[in-house]
Design a protein around this motif. Structure first.
Motif, PDB file in Angstrom:
ATOM      1  N   GLU A  56       0.817  -1.212   0.000  1.00 55.52           N
ATOM      2  CA  GLU A  56       0.000   0.000   0.000  1.00 55.52           C
ATOM      3  C   GLU A  56       0.854   1.265   0.000  1.00 55.52           C
ATOM      4  O   GLU A  56       0.337   2.363  -0.195  1.00 55.52           O
ATOM      5  CB  GLU A  56      -0.970  -0.030   1.177  1.00 55.52           C
ATOM      6  N   LEU A  57       2.167   1.085   0.209  1.00 57.77           N
ATOM      7  CA  LEU A  57       3.096   2.207   0.056  1.00 57.77           C
ATOM      8  C   LEU A  57       3.706   2.231  -1.354  1.00 57.77           C
ATOM      9  O   LEU A  57       4.612   3.015  -1.622  1.00 57.77           O
ATOM     10  CB  LEU A  57       4.205   2.127   1.109  1.00 57.77           C
ATOM     11  N   GLY A  58       3.218   1.340  -2.219  1.00 58.64           N
ATOM     12  CA  GLY A  58       3.616   1.376  -3.626  1.00 58.64           C
ATOM     13  C   GLY A  58       4.690   0.402  -4.052  1.00 58.64           C
ATOM     14  O   GLY A  58       5.275   0.564  -5.136  1.00 58.64           O
ATOM     15  N   HIS A  59       4.938  -0.639  -3.258  1.00 57.96           N
ATOM     16  CA  HIS A  59       6.000  -1.589  -3.591  1.00 57.96           C
ATOM     17  C   HIS A  59       5.422  -2.933  -4.004  1.00 57.96           C
ATOM     18  O   HIS A  59       4.422  -3.390  -3.449  1.00 57.96           O
ATOM     19  CB  HIS A  59       6.943  -1.769  -2.400  1.00 57.96           C
ATOM     20  N   ASP A  60       6.059  -3.582  -4.973  1.00 58.67           N
ATOM     21  CA  ASP A  60       5.697  -4.944  -5.316  1.00 58.67           C
ATOM     22  C   ASP A  60       6.153  -5.859  -4.183  1.00 58.67           C
ATOM     23  O   ASP A  60       7.269  -5.730  -3.678  1.00 58.67           O
ATOM     24  CB  ASP A  60       6.370  -5.376  -6.619  1.00 58.67           C
ATOM     25  N   VAL A  61       5.279  -6.794  -3.800  1.00 57.55           N
ATOM     26  CA  VAL A  61       5.568  -7.681  -2.674  1.00 57.55           C
ATOM     27  C   VAL A  61       5.283  -9.120  -3.071  1.00 57.55           C
ATOM     28  O   VAL A  61       4.253  -9.418  -3.681  1.00 57.55           O
ATOM     29  CB  VAL A  61       4.706  -7.317  -1.442  1.00 57.55           C
ATOM     30  N   TYR A  62       6.202 -10.009  -2.713  1.00 59.57           N
ATOM     31  CA  TYR A  62       6.008 -11.448  -2.882  1.00 59.57           C
ATOM     32  C   TYR A  62       5.880 -12.077  -1.504  1.00 59.57           C
ATOM     33  O   TYR A  62       6.745 -11.896  -0.649  1.00 59.57           O
ATOM     34  CB  TYR A  62       7.195 -12.082  -3.607  1.00 59.57           C
ATOM     35  N   ILE A  63       4.784 -12.815  -1.284  1.00 61.04           N
ATOM     36  CA  ILE A  63       4.628 -13.581  -0.056  1.00 61.04           C
ATOM     37  C   ILE A  63       4.962 -15.030  -0.370  1.00 61.04           C
ATOM     38  O   ILE A  63       4.361 -15.637  -1.263  1.00 61.04           O
ATOM     39  CB  ILE A  63       3.189 -13.495   0.497  1.00 61.04           C
ATOM     40  N   GLN A  66      -7.687  -8.993   6.081  1.00 61.11           N
ATOM     41  CA  GLN A  66      -6.385  -9.034   5.431  1.00 61.11           C
ATOM     42  C   GLN A  66      -6.478  -9.641   4.034  1.00 61.11           C
ATOM     43  O   GLN A  66      -5.854  -9.151   3.081  1.00 61.11           O
ATOM     44  CB  GLN A  66      -5.407  -9.861   6.288  1.00 61.11           C
ATOM     45  N   PHE A  67      -7.247 -10.716   3.910  1.00 57.03           N
ATOM     46  CA  PHE A  67      -7.390 -11.368   2.605  1.00 57.03           C
ATOM     47  C   PHE A  67      -8.034 -10.433   1.584  1.00 57.03           C
ATOM     48  O   PHE A  67      -7.646 -10.414   0.407  1.00 57.03           O
ATOM     49  CB  PHE A  67      -8.212 -12.651   2.740  1.00 57.03           C
ATOM     50  N   GLN A  68      -9.031  -9.663   2.016  1.00 59.85           N
ATOM     51  CA  GLN A  68      -9.683  -8.712   1.103  1.00 59.85           C
ATOM     52  C   GLN A  68      -8.697  -7.654   0.619  1.00 59.85           C
ATOM     53  O   GLN A  68      -8.682  -7.290  -0.557  1.00 59.85           O
ATOM     54  CB  GLN A  68     -10.870  -8.033   1.803  1.00 59.85           C
ATOM     55  N   ARG A  69      -7.851  -7.179   1.520  1.00 63.02           N
ATOM     56  CA  ARG A  69      -6.859  -6.165   1.132  1.00 63.02           C
ATOM     57  C   ARG A  69      -5.855  -6.755   0.138  1.00 63.02           C
ATOM     58  O   ARG A  69      -5.398  -6.058  -0.783  1.00 63.02           O
ATOM     59  CB  ARG A  69      -6.145  -5.640   2.374  1.00 63.02           C
ATOM     60  N   ILE A  70      -5.524  -8.038   0.313  1.00 60.80           N
ATOM     61  CA  ILE A  70      -4.614  -8.693  -0.635  1.00 60.80           C
ATOM     62  C   ILE A  70      -5.278  -8.867  -1.994  1.00 60.80           C
ATOM     63  O   ILE A  70      -4.667  -8.620  -3.041  1.00 60.80           O
ATOM     64  CB  ILE A  70      -4.161 -10.057  -0.072  1.00 60.80           C
ATOM     65  N   ARG A  71      -6.547  -9.296  -1.996  1.00 59.64           N
ATOM     66  CA  ARG A  71      -7.273  -9.493  -3.264  1.00 59.64           C
ATOM     67  C   ARG A  71      -7.342  -8.210  -4.080  1.00 59.64           C
ATOM     68  O   ARG A  71      -7.281  -8.228  -5.307  1.00 59.64           O
ATOM     69  CB  ARG A  71      -8.696  -9.984  -2.979  1.00 59.64           C
ATOM     70  N   LYS A  72      -7.476  -7.102  -3.383  1.00 59.10           N
ATOM     71  CA  LYS A  72      -7.682  -5.823  -4.073  1.00 59.10           C
ATOM     72  C   LYS A  72      -6.380  -5.130  -4.457  1.00 59.10           C
ATOM     73  O   LYS A  72      -6.409  -4.090  -5.104  1.00 59.10           O
ATOM     74  CB  LYS A  72      -8.511  -4.886  -3.176  1.00 59.10           C
ATOM     75  N   ASN A  73      -5.239  -5.716  -4.057  1.00 62.53           N
ATOM     76  CA  ASN A  73      -3.969  -5.049  -4.336  1.00 62.53           C
ATOM     77  C   ASN A  73      -3.147  -5.860  -5.328  1.00 62.53           C
ATOM     78  O   ASN A  73      -2.572  -6.900  -4.978  1.00 62.53           O
ATOM     79  CB  ASN A  73      -3.171  -4.866  -3.043  1.00 62.53           C
ATOM     80  N   PRO A  74      -3.073  -5.409  -6.575  1.00 64.40           N
ATOM     81  CA  PRO A  74      -2.345  -6.174  -7.604  1.00 64.40           C
ATOM     82  C   PRO A  74      -0.840  -6.228  -7.368  1.00 64.40           C
ATOM     83  O   PRO A  74      -0.143  -6.989  -8.048  1.00 64.40           O
ATOM     84  CB  PRO A  74      -2.681  -5.420  -8.894  1.00 64.40           C
ATOM     85  N   ARG A  75      -0.339  -5.436  -6.439  1.00 67.30           N
ATOM     86  CA  ARG A  75       1.103  -5.449  -6.181  1.00 67.30           C
ATOM     87  C   ARG A  75       1.544  -6.663  -5.362  1.00 67.30           C
ATOM     88  O   ARG A  75       2.738  -6.966  -5.283  1.00 67.30           O
ATOM     89  CB  ARG A  75       1.523  -4.166  -5.449  1.00 67.30           C
TER      90      ARG A  75
END
Length: 411
Positions: A23-30, A61-70
């Motif tokens: 959400e700060l604009g970085h691509d993230v891999y979990i 948390q899952f909803q925030r992940i679904r909505k964030n393409p990063r």
């Protein structure tokens, strides 16, 4: 410099770190080694501070992940190698085969019709699962997993022709380029089979505190009924053994911080289901930090709960599948030998990395907690650093994410 951030571990602190960084604009891999995100919180019946079910906080948390393409989630995945330097790492990740279609196919009917079964890892051996399974109703991702080793011959024939299943899928490796790493590998329950004097692994109705959480869960092995594993009957007498293996030089040399609160919470579970059940809590010291002292006072006020200051020496099998407990009452100076229908061992939390040989350059202390690495752009979060509750784990995830963001920005 790579702008991307790797988060190793998909439990509560790892999810928090990933979401904050994305959400700060970085691509993230979990990268999560189990088939689903959520970590240990997903196995709980309720968690503090609000005593809400895990689906409550995790679904947000899952909803925030679904909505964030990063955010890219890699489940059934493990880091196998790392090269490079701070700001420019190349990470090798091994992906194990899920063997089911990439979209969320509902296999519930097929799964229930299969014959082969094996002890459920998610239910800590209290139930069995099929060869095609999904651990929890709110699992994310919502895909089933196909485990060929659990299929019977007839099962294998039934799944072979299904176009949404792939028995031949193989594991493979990918490579990720990241600038910083958050390690949120979480914790594992201490191996109760090592507590031979407390009946773990040999006494039928002696269970761990995490097994109690699964019994109390509405989607657990008993549908939320707290019963004895031996016969499915509700216990009339229950004993909680605090510091089971903790603060012990032969096992865990430290206090796990949450065990007392977990037992107090589980006293409430039992009291709500059966107010007539007699509960005894054997303890060395009771730890209820901050506002949690209110929970301690609430449990102490229950008429069917008593607290005995004393260390349990042993727990053995008794007649009628009861558990015979020997304990010293330190206040009265008496040695007690009493039988209980159910005994719950408050086992401590051990870092998941304890006893492991992690591929990342992580300095571990003698107990297996991460004790450094920040100079290399690798930041520990949650219970990989120290024993924490859910709230403090989330705070730790946020802090680690901010440090990782500062690293990739070159600050």
């Amino acid at each position: 410099m790579s702008n991307a951030i790797l988060v190793v571990g998909g439990g509560f602190s790892g999810l928090t770190a990933a979401i904050e960084a994305a959400e700060l604009g970085h691509d993230v891999y979990i990268v999560e080694k189990s088939p689903w995100l959520g970590g240990r919180v997903a196995q709980l019946n309720k968690y503090f501070p609000k005593l809400c079910p895990p689906s409550c906080g995790l679904e947000i948390q899952f909803q925030r992940i679904r909505k964030n393409p990063r955010i890219k989630c890699l489940t059934m995945a493990e880091v196998t190698g790392l090269t490079g330097r701070k700001g420019d790492y190349s990470v090798r990740v091994r992906l194990s085969p899920r063997r089911t279609a990439p979209h969320n196919v509902d296999f519930s009917l097929l799964a229930s019709s299969l014959e082969g079964e094996t002890p459920s890892e998610f239910d800590l051996g209290l139930s069995k699962r099929k060869g095609l399974y999904k651990a929890m109703p709110f699992a994310f991702p919502g895909r089933y997993v196909l485990d060929p080793s659990t299929l019977s011959k007839s099962d294998a024939a039934r799944v072979a022709g299904n176009k949404f299943l792939n028995l031949t899928e193989k594991e493979h490796e990918i490579e990720l380029n990241v600038g910083a790493i958050v390690v949120a590998t979480g914790w594992k329950p201490y191996d109760v089979t090592r507590l031979t004097n407390l009946g773990a692994g040999s006494v039928k109705n002696c269970i761990s505190n995490m097994q109690m959480e699964r019994l109390a869960s509405a989607f657990g092995p008993t549908g939320g009924r707290i019963v004895r594993p031996s016969d499915g009957r509700a216990p009339h007498t229950v004993a909680f053994v605090q510091c089971a293996g903790s603060r012990d030089q032969n096992h865990l040399n430290y206090c796990s911080y949450i065990c007392c609160m977990a037992s107090l919470k589980q006293c409430l579970y039992i009291a709500e289901q059966n107010p007539d059940t007699l509960i005894t809590v054997y303890y060395i010291d009771l730890r209820a930090p901050g506002r949690y002292v209110n929970v301690l006072e609430k449990v102490k006020a229950l008429p069917n709960v008593r607290f005995v200051k004393g260390k349990v020496a042993d727990a053995v099998q008794a007649d009628g599948d009861k558990v015979r407990v020997t304990v010293e009452d330190a206040v009265r100076g008496e040695k007690l030998t009493l039988d209980y229908d159910l005994v719950v061992l408050a086992t401590g939390m051990q870092p998941s990395l304890a006893g492991e040989n992690p591929p990342l350059p992580l300095p571990l202390d003698e107990d297996g907690f991460i004790a450094g690495g920040e100079e290399a752009g690798i930041f520990a979060a949650g219970c990989a650093r120290m024993p924490l509750d859910v709230t403090r784990s989330a705070q730790s995830g946020t802090a680690a994410a901010l440090k990782a963001v500062q690293t990739v920005k070159g600050r």
